[in-house]
Design a protein around this motif. Structure first.
Motif, PDB file in Angstrom:
ATOM      1  N   LEU A   1      42.571  32.607  50.171  1.00  0.00           N
ATOM      2  CA  LEU A   1      42.809  33.992  49.739  1.00  0.00           C
ATOM      3  C   LEU A   1      44.273  34.247  49.379  1.00  0.00           C
ATOM      4  N   ASN A   2      45.174  33.488  50.004  1.00  0.00           N
ATOM      5  CA  ASN A   2      46.597  33.709  49.722  1.00  0.00           C
ATOM      6  C   ASN A   2      47.077  32.983  48.479  1.00  0.00           C
TER       7      ASN A   2
ATOM      8  N   ARG B   1      44.882  32.395  45.546  1.00  0.00           N
ATOM      9  CA  ARG B   1      44.157  32.712  44.321  1.00  0.00           C
ATOM     10  C   ARG B   1      44.832  33.847  43.560  1.00  0.00           C
ATOM     11  N   ASP B   2      44.632  33.878  42.253  1.00  0.00           N
ATOM     12  CA  ASP B   2      45.221  34.925  41.432  1.00  0.00           C
ATOM     13  C   ASP B   2      44.567  36.270  41.692  1.00  0.00           C
ATOM     14  N   GLN B   3      43.251  36.264  41.814  1.00  0.00           N
ATOM     15  CA  GLN B   3      42.529  37.518  42.029  1.00  0.00           C
ATOM     16  C   GLN B   3      41.695  37.398  43.285  1.00  0.00           C
ATOM     17  N   GLN B   4      41.572  38.503  43.978  1.00  0.00           N
ATOM     18  CA  GLN B   4      40.747  38.496  45.167  1.00  0.00           C
ATOM     19  C   GLN B   4      39.278  38.354  44.759  1.00  0.00           C
TER      20      GLN B   4
ATOM     21  N   LEU C   1      43.477  38.964  55.575  1.00  0.00           N
ATOM     22  CA  LEU C   1      44.868  39.236  55.165  1.00  0.00           C
ATOM     23  C   LEU C   1      45.881  38.667  56.169  1.00  0.00           C
ATOM     24  N   ARG C   2      45.529  37.545  56.787  1.00  0.00           N
ATOM     25  CA  ARG C   2      46.471  36.903  57.704  1.00  0.00           C
ATOM     26  C   ARG C   2      47.781  36.603  56.991  1.00  0.00           C
TER      27      ARG C   2
ATOM     28  N   ARG D   1      49.900  38.662  55.797  1.00  0.00           N
ATOM     29  CA  ARG D   1      50.325  39.704  54.847  1.00  0.00           C
ATOM     30  C   ARG D   1      50.895  40.891  55.633  1.00  0.00           C
TER      31      ARG D   1
ATOM     32  N   GLY E   1      45.869  43.329  48.430  1.00  0.00           N
ATOM     33  CA  GLY E   1      46.746  42.540  49.299  1.00  0.00           C
ATOM     34  C   GLY E   1      46.615  41.041  49.152  1.00  0.00           C
ATOM     35  N   GLY E   2      45.919  40.590  48.128  1.00  0.00           N
ATOM     36  CA  GLY E   2      45.739  39.159  47.960  1.00  0.00           C
ATOM     37  C   GLY E   2      46.992  38.479  47.461  1.00  0.00           C
TER      38      GLY E   2
END
Lengths: 179, 310
Positions: free
Chosen positions: A76-77, A79-82, B43-44, B46, B303-304
């Motif tokens: 998730l941290n 990737r460009d888009q969620q 969102l760890r 963040r 928040g990604g």
């Protein structure tokens, strides 16, 4: 995308699922405390079909849940888009249950890692087993399925495409090669 | 369609598809809220900063809990306890927060447009938690979420918004949102509290509350800000209640099973009678729960990692 090879047809998928249903019953000595959880998307119809087959064989109804693992992904941290989140619907307590996690393809094992964390957040199952229609190898984590429809050796350049009636309108498994 | 927007500043510029993505994501977040273990790791690592230049308990707490349930770290900053009292500008405060690594900044500010300024200044995602009398998008989204959950749809519904429309950012955001989603919106309040040419927003203005309530599926009562009486916008609270307060007799004009909503905090006995606020039609406490789910959805979507900086 080119070079399509069909590795399972409609009958092949049906036979594989029938065998897996028998194996699940045999390994768990019946259906007591058994529950199936399908991983979105294609694990969901597969879990429902396995539950229907188990009912045909044993005459007992096994609860079926749906798991969306998006919030547990490990990328998730980066990737460009969620990725969009879909619903998790597990309408029973997983605590002390024998959970069979169901997915269409196992590849790196990262989806299953996320699914294990997601289930653990819902409760404490007695045991979690894994059923997949296709095992294509190339694991990146120490994860191994308990029930496999078909083992398919692949290269990383290849894509395994599972088509199911419920999600794709047809029944077959193909291997595609990336250009 | 995927989510592409860096900030959420108002309902005016959100598309129908974007609103649907937010509401659908909030459904999944509400499922997380119903669990024994209310926490997911999405969102760890963040950081969410809430920056409030106006007092607030529910919006701020709601954002803070939403961040925590998603495993983000959250920091709260009030204007009264920060360098703002030393004269630091909004832009400089925001740049400082961004330099400390904030990924999402939630801003409440008395000036309309302050969140837009912030969004252009810093690379972090900005969420408007209320700017002056302009917009309060998360309140409108949680209201739409609550209506969709209870009545199954938004299109075609009759929504009555009653009270001080002029000073209400909640009303403005809800008008943008509900009309966009195909609902019919009627507004009603003292003539001094109805903005000029509000009809251009696509609403129908009713002079009497009875007219606004007739056949309504949703009745949204706004808080009457008591300080407005000093400005001479209405003669007395008693008169306001008599003309525009919601009580059981008036609610009977709405469709059976109509939802009664209020963004809080409630002035009991002024804009809404206690028996209605606590009655079977009231979804006021559910609005609060849904607020956490909707804010989780926004924090998740904004928040990604790897969102390109404009």
């Amino acid at each position: 995308m080119k070079h399509k090879v069909q590795i399972l047809d409609k009958e092949g998928i049906r036979r594989a699922l029938t065998r897996i249903a028998h194996e699940i019953i045999e390994r768990n000595k019946g259906t007591e405390d058994l529950a199936l959880i399908g991983i979105r998307r294609r694990g969901v119809p597969l879990a429902e079909r396995l539950a229907a087959k188990i009912r045909e064989i044993e005459g007992s109804v096994v609860p079926v849940g749906t798991l969306d693992i998006t919030l547990y992904r490990d990328d998730l941290n980066t990737r460009d888009q969620q990725p969009l989140v879909h619903r998790t619907e597990v309408p029973f307590s997983v605590t002390e249950k024998k959970i069979v996690l169901v997915d269409d393809v196992i590849y790196t094992g990262r989806t299953i890692r996320a699914a294990l964390d997601a289930i653990m957040d819902l409760g404490r199952p007695r045991v979690i087993q894994l059923a997949v229609l296709i095992d294509r190898g190339h694991r990146e984590l120490p994860i191994r399925p308990d029930y496999v429809g078909k083992n398919v050796p692949t290269s990383r350049r290849e894509i395994v495409e599972v088509c199911l009636q419920e999600t794709d309108g047809e029944e077959r498994v193909l291997i595609l090669e990336k250009d | 369609m995927n989510w592409k927007r860096k900030d959420v500043l108002g309902l005016q510029n959100l598309s129908v598809e974007e609103i649907e993505i937010i509401l659908d994501t909030a459904v999944s977040m509400k499922e997380v809220l119903g669990r024994t273990i209310k926490k997911v790791p999405a969102l760890r690592g963040r950081t969410v900063v809430t920056l409030f230049y106006e007092p607030s308990t529910r919006t701020r707490t709601s954002f803070e809990l939403a961040a925590k349930y998603l495993s983000a770290d959250s920091v709260n900053l009030s204007a009264s306890t920060s360098s703002v009292v030393k004269g630091e500008t909004l832009k400089d405060t925001a740049r400082t927060l961004a330099a400390m690594g904030a990924d999402v900044v939630v801003l409440r500010h008395p000036m309309a447009g302050a969140p837009n300024l912030l969004a252009e200044t810093i690379p972090a995602a900005v969420i408007n938690a209320g700017d002056g009398t302009h917009e309060h998008p998360t309140q409108a989204l949680l209201d739409m979420f609550t209506v969709r959950e209870k009545l199954g749809k938004l299109a075609g519904l009759n929504v009555a918004i009653i009270g001080d429309i002029l000073h209400s950012r909640v009303a403005r955001s809800n008008i943008w949102g509900f009309t966009k989603m195909g609902a019919r919106v009627r507004i009603c309040g003292p003539a001094t509290m109805i903005p000029a040419s509000i009809e251009t927003m696509g609403v129908e203005v009713c002079t009497g509350i009875e007219e606004a309530l007739e056949g309504a599926d949703v009745v949204m009562m706004l808080r009457i800000q008591l300080e407005r009486q000093q400005q001479g916008l209405f003669p007395s609270l008693q008169e306001y209640t008599r003309l525009f307060g919601l009580n059981r007799q008036r609610l009977a004009l709405a469709r059976p099973g109509a939802l009664v909503m209020h963004p809080g905090p409630i002035n009991r006995g002024v804009e809404i009678s206690p028996e209605v606020a606590d009655g079977v039609n009231s979804v006021i406490t559910e609005q609060v729960t849904n607020g956490v789910a909707v804010r989780m959805a926004l924090l998740y979507l904004l928040g990604g990692g790897g969102i390109p900086v404009a």
